[in-house]
Write an enzyme that holds these catalytic residues in place. Structure first.
Site, PDB file in Angstrom:
ATOM      1  N   CYS A 164      55.734  10.750  36.621  1.00 49.48           N
ATOM      2  CA  CYS A 164      54.310  10.422  36.452  1.00 49.48           C
ATOM      3  C   CYS A 164      54.056   9.773  35.093  1.00 49.48           C
ATOM      4  O   CYS A 164      53.255   8.846  34.969  1.00 49.48           O
ATOM      5  CB  CYS A 164      53.482  11.698  36.590  1.00 49.48           C
ATOM      6  SG  CYS A 164      53.890  12.644  38.068  1.00 49.48           S
TER       7      CYS A 164
HETATM    8  C1  BEZ Z   1      58.096  14.017  38.177  1.00 47.32           C
HETATM    9  O1  BEZ Z   1      57.302  13.152  38.571  1.00 47.32           O
HETATM   10  O2  BEZ Z   1      58.976  13.743  37.396  1.00 47.32           O
HETATM   11  C2  BEZ Z   1      57.934  15.433  38.668  1.00 47.32           C
HETATM   12  C3  BEZ Z   1      56.999  15.715  39.628  1.00 47.32           C
HETATM   13  C4  BEZ Z   1      56.853  17.020  40.072  1.00 47.32           C
HETATM   14  C5  BEZ Z   1      57.634  18.004  39.550  1.00 47.32           C
HETATM   15  C6  BEZ Z   1      58.565  17.718  38.571  1.00 47.32           C
HETATM   16  C7  BEZ Z   1      58.710  16.416  38.104  1.00 47.32           C
END
Ligand code: BEZ
Length: 167
Positions: free
Chosen positions: A57
């Site tokens: 993200c």
């Molecule tokens: C990520 O987008 O890196 C992520 C999303 C959910 C849990 C852990 C990491």
């Protein structure tokens, strides 16, 4: 299971936004964000992420919308919004830290109630996160879904460049 589809009017709900004081370390002033009231009659790009500051993200998803901000706006989009089931203080800090302030509305769906009403949540309890939003993006015109991309893995159908190509 995802229950919303292209052509549907999105359900109403109340998210939490912030008034975004510019200083990164300043706590947010949290405000209610009534979705239909804010987005009726507008063209809106909204994308949702499982967690602020998580690698996918923070490194891929949000930066794409900042990078393509001008191009998306040039397509006549009134509002670009980012949603997560983090609290509004975290989202405010993430937006300020990432340079999204003034461009992207950082909105909290803390209990994932609004995204849940469209079947756009996933249970990440196994990694200690609890209920989170799916990674998705939507383009809305007057509250009606014109594009919906949901990513089970990676950032592809919900990326800024894919959304831009759909406008
Ligand atoms: C990520 O987008 O890196 C992520 C999303 C959910 C849990 C852990 C990491």
């Amino acid at each position: 299971m995802v229950s919303v589809k292209v052509g549907d009017k999105i359900p109403d709900g109340v998210l939490k936004g912030s008034s975004n004081p510019e200083e990164v370390s300043a706590c947010a002033v949290v405000v209610n964000y009534p979705i239909h009231e804010k987005w009726a009659g507008k063209k809106v790009v909204v994308f949702a992420v499982p967690g602020a500051f998580t690698p996918g993200c923070h490194i891929q998803h949000l930066p794409g919308f900042i990078e393509h901000y001008q191009e998306i706006k040039a397509k006549g989009v009134d509002i670009i919004a980012c949603i997560s089931a983090n609290d509004a203080y975290v989202l405010d800090a993430w937006g300020k830290h990432s340079g999204a302030s003034g461009k992207i509305e950082m909105l909290s769906d803390g209990l994932a109630a609004w995204t849940g009403s469209m079947g756009l949540t996933k249970d990440l309890s196994a990694i200690g996160f609890g209920l989170r939003t799916e990674r998705f993006a939507m383009y809305l015109d007057d509250l009606v879904v014109k594009y919906l991309g949901v990513d089970a893995k990676g950032v592809s159908l919900s990326s800024a460049s894919t959304v831009l190509a759909s406008l």
